[in-house]
Write a protein that holds these residues in place. Structure first.
Motif, PDB file in Angstrom:
ATOM      1  N   HIS A  31       0.832  -1.208   0.000  1.00 60.03           N
ATOM      2  CA  HIS A  31       0.000   0.000   0.000  1.00 60.03           C
ATOM      3  C   HIS A  31       0.867   1.259   0.000  1.00 60.03           C
ATOM      4  O   HIS A  31       0.554   2.239  -0.696  1.00 60.03           O
ATOM      5  CB  HIS A  31      -0.927  -0.013   1.227  1.00 60.03           C
ATOM      6  N   TRP A  32       1.966   1.240   0.755  1.00 62.77           N
ATOM      7  CA  TRP A  32       2.856   2.413   0.828  1.00 62.77           C
ATOM      8  C   TRP A  32       3.482   2.702  -0.538  1.00 62.77           C
ATOM      9  O   TRP A  32       3.533   3.868  -0.993  1.00 62.77           O
ATOM     10  CB  TRP A  32       3.957   2.149   1.860  1.00 62.77           C
ATOM     11  N   HIS A  33       3.930   1.667  -1.232  1.00 63.72           N
ATOM     12  CA  HIS A  33       4.540   1.848  -2.549  1.00 63.72           C
ATOM     13  C   HIS A  33       3.502   2.292  -3.584  1.00 63.72           C
ATOM     14  O   HIS A  33       3.796   3.149  -4.439  1.00 63.72           O
ATOM     15  CB  HIS A  33       5.203   0.545  -3.007  1.00 63.72           C
ATOM     16  N   ILE A  34       2.304   1.739  -3.490  1.00 62.49           N
ATOM     17  CA  ILE A  34       1.267   2.101  -4.455  1.00 62.49           C
ATOM     18  C   ILE A  34       0.842   3.562  -4.275  1.00 62.49           C
ATOM     19  O   ILE A  34       0.540   4.261  -5.259  1.00 62.49           O
ATOM     20  CB  ILE A  34       0.055   1.150  -4.327  1.00 62.49           C
ATOM     21  N   LYS A  35       0.832   4.049  -3.046  1.00 63.39           N
ATOM     22  CA  LYS A  35       0.508   5.460  -2.812  1.00 63.39           C
ATOM     23  C   LYS A  35       1.486   6.370  -3.551  1.00 63.39           C
ATOM     24  O   LYS A  35       1.102   7.393  -4.129  1.00 63.39           O
ATOM     25  CB  LYS A  35       0.539   5.763  -1.315  1.00 63.39           C
ATOM     26  N   ARG A  36       2.747   6.006  -3.559  1.00 66.82           N
ATOM     27  CA  ARG A  36       3.762   6.795  -4.267  1.00 66.82           C
ATOM     28  C   ARG A  36       3.515   6.748  -5.772  1.00 66.82           C
ATOM     29  O   ARG A  36       3.649   7.752  -6.486  1.00 66.82           O
ATOM     30  CB  ARG A  36       5.165   6.265  -3.954  1.00 66.82           C
ATOM     31  N   LEU A  37       3.141   5.564  -6.270  1.00 69.55           N
ATOM     32  CA  LEU A  37       2.867   5.413  -7.698  1.00 69.55           C
ATOM     33  C   LEU A  37       1.607   6.172  -8.110  1.00 69.55           C
ATOM     34  O   LEU A  37       1.530   6.722  -9.213  1.00 69.55           O
ATOM     35  CB  LEU A  37       2.720   3.931  -8.046  1.00 69.55           C
ATOM     36  N   LEU A  38       0.640   6.217  -7.218  1.00 66.37           N
ATOM     37  CA  LEU A  38      -0.597   6.969  -7.485  1.00 66.37           C
ATOM     38  C   LEU A  38      -0.298   8.470  -7.582  1.00 66.37           C
ATOM     39  O   LEU A  38      -0.824   9.169  -8.469  1.00 66.37           O
ATOM     40  CB  LEU A  38      -1.628   6.708  -6.384  1.00 66.37           C
ATOM     41  N   ARG A  39       0.528   8.990  -6.657  1.00 57.23           N
ATOM     42  CA  ARG A  39       0.886  10.420  -6.674  1.00 57.23           C
ATOM     43  C   ARG A  39       1.635  10.787  -7.953  1.00 57.23           C
ATOM     44  O   ARG A  39       1.502  11.908  -8.451  1.00 57.23           O
ATOM     45  CB  ARG A  39       1.723  10.776  -5.452  1.00 57.23           C
ATOM     46  N   ALA A  40       2.435   9.836  -8.458  1.00 56.08           N
ATOM     47  CA  ALA A  40       3.204  10.098  -9.686  1.00 56.08           C
ATOM     48  C   ALA A  40       2.366   9.881 -10.942  1.00 56.08           C
ATOM     49  O   ALA A  40       2.829  10.149 -12.056  1.00 56.08           O
ATOM     50  CB  ALA A  40       4.431   9.183  -9.735  1.00 56.08           C
ATOM     51  N   GLY A  41       1.114   9.425 -10.767  1.00 56.69           N
ATOM     52  CA  GLY A  41       0.240   9.208 -11.912  1.00 56.69           C
ATOM     53  C   GLY A  41       0.584   7.978 -12.712  1.00 56.69           C
ATOM     54  O   GLY A  41       0.169   7.849 -13.875  1.00 56.69           O
ATOM     55  N   MET A  42       1.323   7.039 -12.122  1.00 56.23           N
ATOM     56  CA  MET A  42       1.742   5.841 -12.851  1.00 56.23           C
ATOM     57  C   MET A  42       0.780   4.674 -12.654  1.00 56.23           C
ATOM     58  O   MET A  42       0.878   3.663 -13.348  1.00 56.23           O
ATOM     59  CB  MET A  42       3.155   5.425 -12.402  1.00 56.23           C
ATOM     60  N   VAL A  43      -0.123   4.823 -11.689  1.00 58.38           N
ATOM     61  CA  VAL A  43      -1.103   3.783 -11.398  1.00 58.38           C
ATOM     62  C   VAL A  43      -2.458   4.460 -11.178  1.00 58.38           C
ATOM     63  O   VAL A  43      -2.528   5.565 -10.643  1.00 58.38           O
ATOM     64  CB  VAL A  43      -0.701   2.977 -10.134  1.00 58.38           C
ATOM     65  N   LYS A  44      -3.509   3.808 -11.608  1.00 55.28           N
ATOM     66  CA  LYS A  44      -4.861   4.324 -11.325  1.00 55.28           C
ATOM     67  C   LYS A  44      -5.679   3.228 -10.649  1.00 55.28           C
ATOM     68  O   LYS A  44      -5.364   2.036 -10.747  1.00 55.28           O
ATOM     69  CB  LYS A  44      -5.537   4.801 -12.606  1.00 55.28           C
ATOM     70  N   ILE A  45      -6.730   3.650  -9.933  1.00 53.54           N
ATOM     71  CA  ILE A  45      -7.558   2.729  -9.138  1.00 53.54           C
ATOM     72  C   ILE A  45      -8.958   2.609  -9.756  1.00 53.54           C
ATOM     73  O   ILE A  45      -9.526   3.602 -10.227  1.00 53.54           O
ATOM     74  CB  ILE A  45      -7.693   3.235  -7.686  1.00 53.54           C
ATOM     75  N   LYS A  46      -9.458   1.410  -9.689  1.00 54.95           N
ATOM     76  CA  LYS A  46     -10.867   1.170 -10.035  1.00 54.95           C
ATOM     77  C   LYS A  46     -11.483   0.390  -8.880  1.00 54.95           C
ATOM     78  O   LYS A  46     -10.978  -0.658  -8.493  1.00 54.95           O
ATOM     79  CB  LYS A  46     -10.994   0.376 -11.341  1.00 54.95           C
ATOM     80  N   ARG A  47     -12.568   0.945  -8.311  1.00 55.32           N
ATOM     81  CA  ARG A  47     -13.221   0.313  -7.167  1.00 55.32           C
ATOM     82  C   ARG A  47     -14.521  -0.363  -7.605  1.00 55.32           C
ATOM     83  O   ARG A  47     -15.296   0.201  -8.371  1.00 55.32           O
ATOM     84  CB  ARG A  47     -13.518   1.350  -6.086  1.00 55.32           C
ATOM     85  N   ARG A  48     -14.715  -1.544  -7.071  1.00 54.42           N
ATOM     86  CA  ARG A  48     -15.972  -2.271  -7.281  1.00 54.42           C
ATOM     87  C   ARG A  48     -16.405  -2.822  -5.931  1.00 54.42           C
ATOM     88  O   ARG A  48     -15.868  -3.817  -5.448  1.00 54.42           O
ATOM     89  CB  ARG A  48     -15.789  -3.409  -8.283  1.00 54.42           C
ATOM     90  N   GLY A  49     -17.342  -2.125  -5.334  1.00 58.92           N
ATOM     91  CA  GLY A  49     -17.770  -2.510  -3.980  1.00 58.92           C
ATOM     92  C   GLY A  49     -16.622  -2.325  -3.014  1.00 58.92           C
ATOM     93  O   GLY A  49     -16.070  -1.237  -2.887  1.00 58.92           O
ATOM     94  N   ASN A  50     -16.259  -3.400  -2.343  1.00 63.18           N
ATOM     95  CA  ASN A  50     -15.150  -3.331  -1.390  1.00 63.18           C
ATOM     96  C   ASN A  50     -13.793  -3.683  -2.013  1.00 63.18           C
ATOM     97  O   ASN A  50     -12.765  -3.576  -1.351  1.00 63.18           O
ATOM     98  CB  ASN A  50     -15.422  -4.294  -0.221  1.00 63.18           C
ATOM     99  N   SER A  51     -13.846  -4.105  -3.270  1.00 67.49           N
ATOM    100  CA  SER A  51     -12.588  -4.501  -3.922  1.00 67.49           C
ATOM    101  C   SER A  51     -11.931  -3.302  -4.609  1.00 67.49           C
ATOM    102  O   SER A  51     -12.608  -2.405  -5.129  1.00 67.49           O
ATOM    103  CB  SER A  51     -12.854  -5.598  -4.947  1.00 67.49           C
ATOM    104  N   VAL A  52     -10.596  -3.303  -4.575  1.00 67.88           N
ATOM    105  CA  VAL A  52      -9.811  -2.241  -5.218  1.00 67.88           C
ATOM    106  C   VAL A  52      -8.868  -2.897  -6.222  1.00 67.88           C
ATOM    107  O   VAL A  52      -8.107  -3.813  -5.885  1.00 67.88           O
ATOM    108  CB  VAL A  52      -8.990  -1.437  -4.184  1.00 67.88           C
ATOM    109  N   LYS A  53      -8.932  -2.425  -7.464  1.00 64.65           N
ATOM    110  CA  LYS A  53      -8.082  -2.953  -8.515  1.00 64.65           C
ATOM    111  C   LYS A  53      -7.129  -1.857  -8.996  1.00 64.65           C
ATOM    112  O   LYS A  53      -7.495  -0.677  -9.086  1.00 64.65           O
ATOM    113  CB  LYS A  53      -8.926  -3.446  -9.700  1.00 64.65           C
ATOM    114  N   TYR A  54      -5.903  -2.276  -9.327  1.00 64.74           N
ATOM    115  CA  TYR A  54      -4.878  -1.315  -9.757  1.00 64.74           C
ATOM    116  C   TYR A  54      -4.521  -1.555 -11.212  1.00 64.74           C
ATOM    117  O   TYR A  54      -4.380  -2.700 -11.666  1.00 64.74           O
ATOM    118  CB  TYR A  54      -3.612  -1.445  -8.895  1.00 64.74           C
ATOM    119  N   PHE A  55      -4.340  -0.439 -11.952  1.00 64.40           N
ATOM    120  CA  PHE A  55      -4.003  -0.512 -13.374  1.00 64.40           C
ATOM    121  C   PHE A  55      -2.800   0.388 -13.679  1.00 64.40           C
ATOM    122  O   PHE A  55      -2.642   1.461 -13.084  1.00 64.40           O
ATOM    123  CB  PHE A  55      -5.210  -0.094 -14.236  1.00 64.40           C
ATOM    124  N   PHE A  56      -2.021  -0.070 -14.615  1.00 68.01           N
ATOM    125  CA  PHE A  56      -0.802   0.664 -14.986  1.00 68.01           C
ATOM    126  C   PHE A  56      -1.139   1.830 -15.927  1.00 68.01           C
ATOM    127  O   PHE A  56      -2.000   1.717 -16.816  1.00 68.01           O
ATOM    128  CB  PHE A  56       0.172  -0.288 -15.675  1.00 68.01           C
TER     129      PHE A  56
END
Length: 243
Positions: free
Chosen positions: A213-238
Motif C-alpha cells: 500500500h505504501w509503494h502504491i501510494k507513491r505510484l498513485l501520486r506520480a500518476g503511474m497507477v490508477k484505481i478502479k473500485r468495485r464494492g469493497n474490492s480495489v483494482k490497480y491498473f498501470f
C-alpha cells in the motif's frame, strides 16, 4: 555556440605553435652565443687566386666574440634572456589552456552520461564517467547553473536529468520511483496483470500488504497507477507515463 568552441580551440593550438617557435629561436640564439666563444670554428684564409684581394681592415676582419664591443655583447645576451623569459612567462597560460580543455571534456562527458541515463545520482555519474566524485559534483553544479540539466531532490538523494523541458513532472517522478527495486517490481506486476489487487501483489512480490500500500501510494501520486473500485474490492491498473 559550437562555432565559438571550435575557434577557441584553434586559437589555443595556434598559440602553442608560436610559443614553441619562440623557444626554438631562443635555443638557437643561445647556442650561437656559446659557439661564438670558440674562434676555431670560424677561420678566414687568404685567397689562392693571384691578384685577388681581401679587405680585412673593416667589417670582414676576423674577430672573436671577446673582441666585440660591449654593447653588442649586452644586446645578444639580453635578447636571448628576454626571449627565454617571454617563453617561460607563457607556460602558465599554456597549462591553463590545457586545464580548461580537460574541464570541458569532463563536463561534456558528464552531460552525455546524464542524457543517456536520466535520473542518476552524483556517485553513479562518477562511477560511469570515471571522474572523481568531487569533480563530478562541481561540473554538475555548473551544468545546472547553465540550465543544461536539472536536479530533483528526493529524501537525501539528488537525481539529475537533462533540461526539464524534455520530461514532464510525471515522467521525472516515474524515473525516480523506479530506482527503488521494490516499487519497480510492484509496478511490473500491475503492468503485467491489469486489475491486480493488493493481496495478489503482496503474494507475488513477497511483502506484506501494508508495504504494498505504501509503494502504491507513491505510484498513485506520480500518476503511474490508477484505481478502479468495485464494492469493497480495489483494482490497480498501470498508466504509461515514461514513453
Amino acid at each position: 555556440m559550437e562555432q565559438k568552441n571550435i575557434l577557441s580551440e584553434i586559437n589555443y593550438h595556434s598559440f602553442r605553435v608560436v610559443y614553441l617557435f619562440l623557444i626554438l629561436i631562443s635555443i638557437i640564439g643561445l647556442s650561437q652565443i656559446v659557439s661564438a666563444e670558440n674562434p676555431d670554428d670560424y677561420i678566414i684564409t687568404d685567397s689562392t687566386i693571384p691578384g685577388d684581394y681581401i679587405d680585412s681592415s673593416g667589417s670582414d676582419n676576423l674577430r672573436d666574440y671577446a673582441d666585440l664591443p660591449v654593447w653588442i655583447k649586452i644586446s645578444m645576451v639580453s635578447g636571448a634572456i628576454i626571449s627565454v623569459f617571454c617563453a617561460l612567462k607563457y607556460i602558465p597560460v599554456i597549462l591553463a589552456g590545457q586545464s580548461q580543455a580537460n574541464k570541458k571534456g569532463n563536463r561534456d562527458k558528464i552531460y552525455e552520461c546524464i542524457c543517456a541515463n536520466p535520473g542518476l545520482i552524483s556517485v553513479e555519474i562518477s562511477e560511469l564517467t570515471k571522474i572523481n566524485t568531487g569533480t563530478a559534483r562541481y561540473h554538475l553544479y555548473l551544468l545546472e547553473k547553465n540550465h543544461e540539466i536539472v536536479s530533483v531532490k528526493t529524501g537525501h538523494k539528488i537525481f539529475y536529468f537533462q533540461n526539464r523541458s524534455l520530461f514532464t513532472k510525471e515522467q521525472i517522478a516515474g524515473i525516480i520511483l523506479c530506482r527503488n527495486e521494490t516499487t519497480k517490481e510492484i509496478l511490473d506486476v500491475i503492468r503485467k496483470k491489469p486489475g491486480a489487487s493488493n493481496k495478489l501483489i503482496s503474494d507475488i512480490v513477497g511483502i506484506d500488504k501494508s508495504t504494498v500500500h505504501w509503494h502504491i501510494k507513491r505510484l498513485l501520486r506520480a500518476g503511474m497507477v490508477k484505481i478502479k473500485r468495485r464494492g469493497n474490492s480495489v483494482k490497480y491498473f498501470f498508466v504509461e507515463v515514461l514513453s
